[in-house]
Enzyme design. Structure first.
Site, PDB file in Angstrom:
ATOM      1  N   HIS C  96      58.512  38.639 -30.679  1.00 18.51           N
ATOM      2  CA  HIS C  96      57.104  38.356 -30.632  1.00 18.51           C
ATOM      3  C   HIS C  96      56.849  37.288 -29.842  1.00 18.51           C
ATOM      4  O   HIS C  96      57.586  36.111 -29.986  1.00 18.51           O
ATOM      5  CB  HIS C  96      56.976  38.099 -32.340  1.00 18.51           C
ATOM      6  CG  HIS C  96      55.395  37.633 -32.379  1.00 18.51           C
ATOM      7  ND1 HIS C  96      54.349  38.508 -31.706  1.00 18.51           N
ATOM      8  CD2 HIS C  96      55.012  36.610 -32.931  1.00 18.51           C
ATOM      9  CE1 HIS C  96      53.311  37.724 -32.153  1.00 18.51           C
ATOM     10  NE2 HIS C  96      53.583  36.486 -32.777  1.00 18.51           N
ATOM     11  N   HIS C  98      53.441  35.075 -27.555  1.00 10.05           N
ATOM     12  CA  HIS C  98      52.076  34.924 -27.090  1.00 10.05           C
ATOM     13  C   HIS C  98      51.875  34.935 -25.837  1.00 10.05           C
ATOM     14  O   HIS C  98      51.112  34.083 -25.185  1.00 10.05           O
ATOM     15  CB  HIS C  98      51.313  33.758 -28.024  1.00 10.05           C
ATOM     16  CG  HIS C  98      51.189  34.033 -29.447  1.00 10.05           C
ATOM     17  ND1 HIS C  98      49.938  33.701 -30.099  1.00 10.05           N
ATOM     18  CD2 HIS C  98      51.973  34.531 -30.373  1.00 10.05           C
ATOM     19  CE1 HIS C  98      50.037  33.987 -31.220  1.00 10.05           C
ATOM     20  NE2 HIS C  98      51.287  34.349 -31.534  1.00 10.05           N
ATOM     21  N   ASP C 121      58.255  53.312 -15.317  1.00  5.38           N
ATOM     22  CA  ASP C 121      59.679  53.186 -15.533  1.00  5.38           C
ATOM     23  C   ASP C 121      60.007  52.751 -16.934  1.00  5.38           C
ATOM     24  O   ASP C 121      61.241  52.877 -17.150  1.00  5.38           O
ATOM     25  CB  ASP C 121      60.261  51.855 -14.604  1.00  5.38           C
ATOM     26  CG  ASP C 121      60.251  52.430 -13.001  1.00  5.38           C
ATOM     27  OD1 ASP C 121      60.669  53.692 -12.748  1.00  5.38           O
ATOM     28  OD2 ASP C 121      60.215  51.676 -12.048  1.00  5.38           O
ATOM     29  N   HIS C 172      45.642  39.738 -31.778  1.00  7.74           N
ATOM     30  CA  HIS C 172      47.137  38.567 -32.257  1.00  7.74           C
ATOM     31  C   HIS C 172      47.614  38.623 -30.834  1.00  7.74           C
ATOM     32  O   HIS C 172      47.334  37.712 -29.702  1.00  7.74           O
ATOM     33  CB  HIS C 172      47.431  39.043 -33.116  1.00  7.74           C
ATOM     34  CG  HIS C 172      48.674  38.432 -33.841  1.00  7.74           C
ATOM     35  ND1 HIS C 172      49.340  38.481 -34.951  1.00  7.74           N
ATOM     36  CD2 HIS C 172      49.161  37.435 -33.169  1.00  7.74           C
ATOM     37  CE1 HIS C 172      50.546  37.814 -35.143  1.00  7.74           C
ATOM     38  NE2 HIS C 172      50.149  36.910 -34.157  1.00  7.74           N
ATOM     39  N   TYR C 230      69.347  55.979 -12.431  1.00  7.92           N
ATOM     40  CA  TYR C 230      69.107  54.672 -12.131  1.00  7.92           C
ATOM     41  C   TYR C 230      70.286  53.986 -12.779  1.00  7.92           C
ATOM     42  O   TYR C 230      70.553  54.074 -13.957  1.00  7.92           O
ATOM     43  CB  TYR C 230      67.581  54.239 -12.718  1.00  7.92           C
ATOM     44  CG  TYR C 230      67.298  52.538 -12.427  1.00  7.92           C
ATOM     45  CD1 TYR C 230      66.678  52.480 -11.418  1.00  7.92           C
ATOM     46  CD2 TYR C 230      67.666  51.686 -13.380  1.00  7.92           C
ATOM     47  CE1 TYR C 230      66.454  50.957 -11.185  1.00  7.92           C
ATOM     48  CE2 TYR C 230      67.418  50.235 -13.065  1.00  7.92           C
ATOM     49  CZ  TYR C 230      66.752  50.140 -12.043  1.00  7.92           C
ATOM     50  OH  TYR C 230      66.347  48.674 -11.677  1.00  7.92           O
TER      51      TYR C 230
END
Lengths: 232, 232, 232, 232
Positions: C96, C98, C121, C172, C230
Site C-alpha cells: 500500500h 500513496h 504488459d 484514498h 518474455y
C-alpha cells in the site's frame, strides 16, 4: 602562467554548475566569463561533454567574436555572447541553456507573467520573450544577430539589462547574465524555476492575475533597493 | 556554553532538511525554532547557502523581532516568524519555503481542496490561501503584517492553528509550523505533496469532488483523535 | 531462531524498496509478506521511518488481523491486508502506498484507461478504481471494510486478482499485490508509472482511444500466456 | 577471445546508460549493437535487471533474427531490431525504451510537432508516430511486423532513416537508432526531452506554431550541414 587563467577557471566552474542544477542535457548549454580589462571572455568549447571539460581548454574570444587563444572550437553560440558583452558593458558572465520549462515558454512564444514574489525577488516585469528572428537575420550572421535580437527586444521595451538579467529567445531557449559566473548561473536557475511555477500557476488557475504593483515594488526593494535588507 | 545552543542546533538541523526534501532552491526558505522559556527563537541567517550554514550562526531573536544574540542579519522574514510565535503560544517551530507546487497554488490564489486521505491524515479542511495583502500592509511593516495576514485568515475562517499547521500566503508562498523543528519541516513537505496531488487530481478530473465528511473525520481521528491508533 | 524470520526479512527488504523507487514520502506506505503454511504475515510497524526500520521488528499478524508476535503496533492498514490474504488465497505479499500519480487518479475517482503496451504488459483491463466507501463502512471497522471494498469491486467487475494485481481505492490510494514481496513492489511501481503515462496521454490528446483488443491480447500473451517468450 | 566481444561490450555499455539517463523503469528497454562485417548484432537478454547485466551474456543474433551465440533468450523485441538492421544498412545500433514522455505521445497517437531549435538541432520534421498496427500484423509475426511498420511509415512519408533517427510506434513506445551505441542512446534521450518540451509547450500555448522553415534549416545546417560548425 596564462593571464587568462582566472576567467578560464571561473568559466569552468560556472559551466560545471549547469549539470548539477539540472539545467542541461548532454551539451545543451554554455557559460562564458569576461575579463573587461583584457577585453576578452572565456567560453566553453563546442560539443564537449561536461564530464570531459578541463579549465584550460576554455576558449578565449574577444568582443567581436574572434578567437584570441585556445586550440578548440568555441561554443557555436559564441557570437551571441560577444555581441552582448560588446553592447552591454557591465555584464561579466553569460549563460545559455535549453532548460526544460524556460525553453517550453520560449517555444510557446510567450512572456512569463509575474505571478508571485519568487519572481519579484528578481525582476519587476514579465520575463520577456523576444520574437523569433526574421528570415533575413536567420540566414545572415545567425548567432551574431541573435545577440541583436536580444538587445533590440530590451530597447523596444525600455528594459534595463542591469535589472532584468534574463530573456527567452522565441522558438529557441533562454539566456541569462550577471556580474560574474556564479550570478549568471544563479539567474539561469531562477528563470527555470520561475518558468515552472508560472506554468503550474496557469494550470491551477487559468485566470490567475499578475502580481499587484505594491508587492512587486516591495520585494524588489527589499532585495535590491537602497535600503535592501536581504542577505549579509 | 550558550543557553541558546539547543535551539541553534535544532534550527540548524531543521534548516538542513529543506534541501534534502527538495523544498528549496538556493536560499529560498528558512526555519526557526523557539525556546518558550527564554522567550526567543533561533532563525537562519539571511541569504546564506545551506552548504555554508553553521549551527552557532543561527540568529537569536525575541518575539517582537529584536535580535538578542548573533553577528549575522537574520532571515528577511524574521518578523513574520516573531508575530506567529507571539500570537500563537503553542507553536515551537516555523518553516517558510517557496516549494514549487505549494507556491503555484499561492500564486493561483486558491485554497487547496481536500481531495483524499493523504490530506485528511493531516487536516480536515481545505488548506487556506490568505488573500494578497492590502497595499497599506505591504507598504507598511511588510513582514510584520504578513504575520497578521496569516492570523487574520485563521481568525476569519475560525481555524485552529493547532489543528491546521500550514497556510498559503496569496501571491507569495507557504508557511508551516509545529511543536518542533522536525514536525514543522514534516508539515512543509506534506503541504508540498498534497499541493502536487491536488493539482494532478484536477488535471485528471476537473470535476473531482471534495472528500466526503465521513472519510475526513475517520482519517483525522485515527491519526489524531483520542483513540488514535497510528504510530507507536 | 524465530520461525518468522524469513518473512520478516522479506518484508523488511520489500519495504525498503519503496523509498528507493520513490513510491513513499515519509511513512506513507507499507508492505506485508505472508507465510501461507503458518497462516500469518509480517508487516511494517506503524509510523516508523524507513531509515529506522529493523527486520526483526516486523510485526507478525494472522489473517484475522490479530497480532501473533511483536512488540510494536502494526501498520494502521493491517486489517485491510488481513482481509485480502484471507479472501484471496494465492497472494503472498501486499503493498500500500500513496504514490503521487496513482493517488491522483484515486482522488479523481477514475479507472486508469489502458492506453498502451506498457499497461497491456501487465493487465488487460483498465486499472479499477473502487468507489469511495459508504458512510456505514467508514464508521464501522474501517480498515477491515477497506479490504472488502476492494474484493467487492473485483467481484462486481468479474476480475481475477491473479491477473489484475493492483487497484485504486477511491479518494484514498493504491494497493498492489503479488506472489512475493518483490513482485508486489514491482506491481506498485508499474502502477505508478502507468498512472503517470495515462495522465500525460490525456493531456497530449484528450480523445486518445483505448488500446485495441489485438494489442491488449498480444502483449499479455507474450509475457503471461502459455507460449510466453518474455524473460528467461 | 570471442569475435563478438567488441559488440557485446559496446552493447553492455549502451544498455547501462538507459537507467543512468532515467529512460527505463525495471527492464522496460533494450539496446542492440551491430557488427556489419559479421552480419550480426548483440542484444540485451530478455527480462534481466540492469544491475545484473554482464557483458558476455549479450546475445548474438543475425539479421534474420536467429540466435547465433549465447545461452540466454534475447530481448522479446529482437525481431524488430533484426528487421531494421536488415532493411537499413547504415545503422549500427538500436534503442527501444518506454521512456515516459515519448511513450505518452505514442499512446496519444500523435507526431511530436517541431516547436523549437532543440528539436531542429536533431531533426527537420515532426517526429513521426507510426499508426497502431493492423490486427493481421499483430496476430502474425508481431515483433517482425513492428519493424516493417516502422519502415513503412518512413517510406510513406519519404523520410530518410539517416536524417531522422527516431520514431514513435503508436500505442506502444519509441525506437531510436544511430551509427553506434552511444549515438543511439543519445537519440533516445533527446527524443524523451523533446517530447517533454513539446508537451509543456502545448500546455503553455495550445496554439503554439511550428518552428519557421528558416530556423529549421539553420539549426540543422549548423550541426549537420556541409559547413557545420558545432562540436570539435
Amino acid at each position: 602562467m596564462s593571464k587568462y587563467q582566472d576567467i578560464q577557471q571561473a568559466c569552468y566552474k560556472a559551466n560545471m554548475q549547469l549539470p548539477e542544477l539540472n539545467l542541461v542535457l548532454f551539451t545543451f548549454g554554455n557559460v562564458s566569463v569576461a575579463d573587461r580589462n583584457l577585453g576578452v571572455f572565456a567560453i566553453k568549447p563546442s560539443g564537449v561533454p561536461y564530464k570531459d571539460l578541463v579549465a584550460d581548454e576554455m576558449v578565449i574570444v574577444d568582443f567581436d567574436g574572434k578567437i584570441v587563444s585556445g586550440n578548440m572550437r568555441p561554443s557555436s553560440d559564441t557570437k551571441t555572447h560577444a555581441v552582448l558583452y560588446k553592447e552591454w558593458d557591465k555584464i561579466g558572465a553569460i549563460v545559455h541553456t535549453h532548460s526544460t520549462y524556460a525553453t517550453a515558454w520560449a517555444q510557446a512564444q510567450r512572456d512569463i507573467p509575474i505571478f508571485g514574489t519568487t519572481h519579484a525577488d528578481h525582476n519587476t516585469v514579465d520575463i520577456p520573450c523576444a520574437p523569433p528572428m526574421s528570415d533575413e537575420m536567420i540566414k545572415g550572421n545567425y548567432e551574431f544577430e541573435t545577440g541583436y535580437q536580444i538587445i533590440n527586444c530590451f530597447n523596444e521595451r525600455k528594459l534595463s539589462y542591469e535589472e532584468v538579467e534574463m530573456i527567452l529567445v522565441g522558438n529557441h531557449a533562454p539566456f541569462a547574465w550577471g556580474k560574474n559566473g556564479d550570478k549568471a548561473v544563479y539567474n539561469a536557475a531562477v528563470l527555470e524555476e520561475v518558468a515552472r511555477m508560472a506554468y503550474l500557476t496557469e494550470q491551477i488557475n487559468p485566470k490567475a492575475p499578475r502580481l499587484k504593483d505594491a508587492l512587486i515594488d516591495k520585494h524588489w526593494q527589499r532585495k535590491h533597493g537602497k535600503d535592501a535588507y536581504y542577505g549579509q
